[in-house]
Design a protein around this motif. Sequence first.
Motif, PDB file in Angstrom:
ATOM      1  N   SER A 166       9.134   7.391   0.003  1.00  0.00           N
ATOM      2  CA  SER A 166       7.820   7.906  -0.382  1.00  0.00           C
ATOM      3  C   SER A 166       7.906   9.324  -0.921  1.00  0.00           C
ATOM      4  CB  SER A 166       6.881   7.897   0.832  1.00  0.00           C
ATOM      5  OG  SER A 166       7.333   8.847   1.794  1.00  0.00           O
ATOM      6  N   CYS A 176      -4.034   1.462   4.808  1.00  0.00           N
ATOM      7  CA  CYS A 176      -2.586   1.648   5.025  1.00  0.00           C
ATOM      8  C   CYS A 176      -1.948   0.363   5.560  1.00  0.00           C
ATOM      9  CB  CYS A 176      -2.337   2.788   5.997  1.00  0.00           C
ATOM     10  SG  CYS A 176      -2.968   4.379   5.400  1.00  0.00           S
ATOM     11  N   CYS A 192      -1.596  -1.998   2.632  1.00  0.00           N
ATOM     12  CA  CYS A 192      -0.531  -1.545   1.749  1.00  0.00           C
ATOM     13  C   CYS A 192       0.833  -1.996   2.280  1.00  0.00           C
ATOM     14  CB  CYS A 192      -0.569  -0.024   1.617  1.00  0.00           C
ATOM     15  SG  CYS A 192       0.670   0.637   0.478  1.00  0.00           S
ATOM     16  N   ASN A 193       1.055  -1.823   3.583  1.00  0.00           N
ATOM     17  CA  ASN A 193       2.307  -2.299   4.177  1.00  0.00           C
ATOM     18  C   ASN A 193       2.441  -3.809   4.024  1.00  0.00           C
ATOM     19  OD1 ASN A 193       3.261   0.227   5.120  1.00  0.00           O
ATOM     20  ND2 ASN A 193       1.953   0.102   6.924  1.00  0.00           N
ATOM     21  N   GLU A 194       1.338  -4.515   4.302  1.00  0.00           N
ATOM     22  CA  GLU A 194       1.340  -5.978   4.332  1.00  0.00           C
ATOM     23  C   GLU A 194       1.486  -6.586   2.938  1.00  0.00           C
ATOM     24  OE1 GLU A 194      -2.280  -9.098   4.824  1.00  0.00           O
ATOM     25  OE2 GLU A 194      -2.138  -7.576   6.379  1.00  0.00           O
ATOM     26  N   LYS A 233       4.267  -3.016   0.222  1.00  0.00           N
ATOM     27  CA  LYS A 233       5.602  -2.582   0.643  1.00  0.00           C
ATOM     28  C   LYS A 233       6.424  -3.715   1.252  1.00  0.00           C
ATOM     29  CE  LYS A 233       4.085   2.183   1.373  1.00  0.00           C
ATOM     30  NZ  LYS A 233       3.700   3.204   2.363  1.00  0.00           N
ATOM     31  N   PHE A 234       5.818  -4.491   2.146  1.00  0.00           N
ATOM     32  CA  PHE A 234       6.579  -5.530   2.838  1.00  0.00           C
ATOM     33  C   PHE A 234       6.473  -6.889   2.148  1.00  0.00           C
ATOM     34  CE2 PHE A 234       6.437  -3.296   7.250  1.00  0.00           C
ATOM     35  CZ  PHE A 234       7.182  -2.259   6.708  1.00  0.00           C
ATOM     36  N   THR A 271      12.917   1.569   6.044  1.00  0.00           N
ATOM     37  CA  THR A 271      11.784   2.463   5.797  1.00  0.00           C
ATOM     38  C   THR A 271      11.812   3.606   6.819  1.00  0.00           C
ATOM     39  OG1 THR A 271      10.095   1.565   7.307  1.00  0.00           O
ATOM     40  CG2 THR A 271      10.460   0.369   5.232  1.00  0.00           C
ATOM     41  N   HIS A 325       9.335   4.410   8.769  1.00  0.00           N
ATOM     42  CA  HIS A 325       8.292   4.212   9.783  1.00  0.00           C
ATOM     43  C   HIS A 325       8.827   4.466  11.201  1.00  0.00           C
ATOM     44  CE1 HIS A 325       6.389   1.674   6.546  1.00  0.00           C
ATOM     45  NE2 HIS A 325       5.354   2.368   6.971  1.00  0.00           N
ATOM     46  N   GLN A 348       3.847   4.193  14.880  1.00  0.00           N
ATOM     47  CA  GLN A 348       3.050   3.638  13.784  1.00  0.00           C
ATOM     48  C   GLN A 348       2.826   2.136  13.928  1.00  0.00           C
ATOM     49  OE1 GLN A 348       5.693   5.648  10.800  1.00  0.00           O
ATOM     50  NE2 GLN A 348       3.772   6.117   9.762  1.00  0.00           N
ATOM     51  N   LEU A 380       1.469  -1.590  11.492  1.00  0.00           N
ATOM     52  CA  LEU A 380       2.515  -2.547  11.121  1.00  0.00           C
ATOM     53  C   LEU A 380       2.395  -3.874  11.861  1.00  0.00           C
ATOM     54  CD1 LEU A 380       5.457   0.013  11.071  1.00  0.00           C
ATOM     55  CD2 LEU A 380       4.420  -1.068   9.089  1.00  0.00           C
ATOM     56  N   THR A 398       3.296  -7.332  10.171  1.00  0.00           N
ATOM     57  CA  THR A 398       4.665  -7.663   9.762  1.00  0.00           C
ATOM     58  C   THR A 398       5.035  -9.040  10.309  1.00  0.00           C
ATOM     59  OG1 THR A 398       5.220  -5.311   9.904  1.00  0.00           O
ATOM     60  CG2 THR A 398       7.059  -6.864   9.793  1.00  0.00           C
TER      61      THR A 398
END
Length: 380
Positions: A27, A116, A119-121, A124-125, A142, A144, A167, A171, A174
Motif C-alpha cells: 500500500s 474496508c 475492499c479486502n473481500e 485485494k483478496f 500482506t 495486516h 485487524q 478480515l 476471508t
Amino acid sequence: MPLDAPKLNSLGFAKPPSETRVVVAMSGGVDSSVVAAQLASEGYDVVGVTLQLYDHGAALAKKGACCAGIDIHDARRVAEDMGFPHYVLDYENIFRDAVIDEFADSYLGGATPVPCIRCNERVKFKDLLETARDLDADCMATGHYIQRKMGAAGPELHSAADAARDQSYFLFSTTPEQLAYLRFPLGHLSSKAETRALAARHGLVVADKPDSQDICFVPDGNYAAVIEKLRPGAAEPGEIVHADGRVLGRHEGVIHYTIGQRRGLGIGGLSEPLYVVKLDVEAKRVVVGPKEMLSTRTIPVREINWLGDARFTSREEWPVSVKVRSTRPPREAVIRPISDTEAEVELLSPEEGVSPGQACVFYETEGSRILGGGWIWRGH
C-alpha cells in the motif's frame, strides 16, 4: 514430522526461499513495506504489487490516505532500494464498482457501511489474489495485523498478538481457500514499535511514515460530502422526530446522521440527551430517543462467512464472542443458524448502537481464533 522430511521455510513451503515466489500487496505504508523488505532480505523471490484504487487528481483523494499517489511512489522506492520488481495495477473501475458504489448506496439506505471489509473481500483478496496466481506466486503476503495458524483441519485465522493493532474485524470474510494462499508476517509482533524498528533496520524511506487514517476515499471522515459528490442531489431535507412522535426540528439529509449519534443533531433546548435511534430513509426522517432505546440483544446477521471446522448448521447454537464495531471489545453471545449464510445472534448482555451495515464478527470464547462473521442487516 519424519526425520527425512524437507524443512519448511518461514512461509510454510518445503523449498528454499529463493525458489519461493511471494507477491506482496504494497500500500506504500510502513506495514506492507516491512513485509516486502523482510521477505526480500530472507532471500524470497518477492514481487511487489500496488493498487491504484481511485483517481489521484480527484477531490476524493487526500494526503495521507491509503493508496494515494505518494503511496505508490513510496512503494516503488522501497522495491528499488530492496532490489525486487514492483508493479502498479489500475483497479479504479473494479474499486468503484465493488466498493465505492455499494458504500454510497448503503449509506443512502440508512446503513453504516464498512468499505474496508468489502475492499479486502472483493478487491485485494479476490482480483489481486488471482493476479498473484497469474504471476505463478506460491502465496500472497500482506501487512495486516492478523495471524494464520495451522490447525487440525487446515489454516485458521487468529487475532493479532497485539490487540491494539488487531485487524480481524476487517478480515472476517476471508474464505478458507483464500486463507490457504495468504500469509500475514506481522501478526505475531507484539507492537507497532517492532514494525517500525524493522523498517529502520532495513533503511526504509517509510520507517517514520504516519499510519493512514479514516477510509481511503473519504477526506477527513466526512462521509456525507463524499456521498453528495457520488450521488448529487441525494441529500433531501426532512424532519427530526422524537420516538414518541414529536417533531423536534428539520435536517438537511439523512446521510448526515448515523445510528447512535448524539452530537450535531441540530436540536436544542431539550432536558434530556437524545441519540439517533433510527433512520427512516423512505420518510426522510431522523428518529431520536433516549439512550436506552439504543440497547439491543438480538442481531440479525446475513452473508455469513463461517470459518469453523464443523458445518455452520450442524448445531442449533454456537457459544461465541462477537464484535459489532471494530473499536469495541468482543461480547459473549450465542449464534443460532437459520441457514448456511444467515443467523440470529443473541448477546448475553445488551449492546448500544448496533447498526445495519456494520459487521458482526465471531470469535472463540476461549482463545484467539476467528470463526467468521456476517453483516448486520436491519435495525433492532
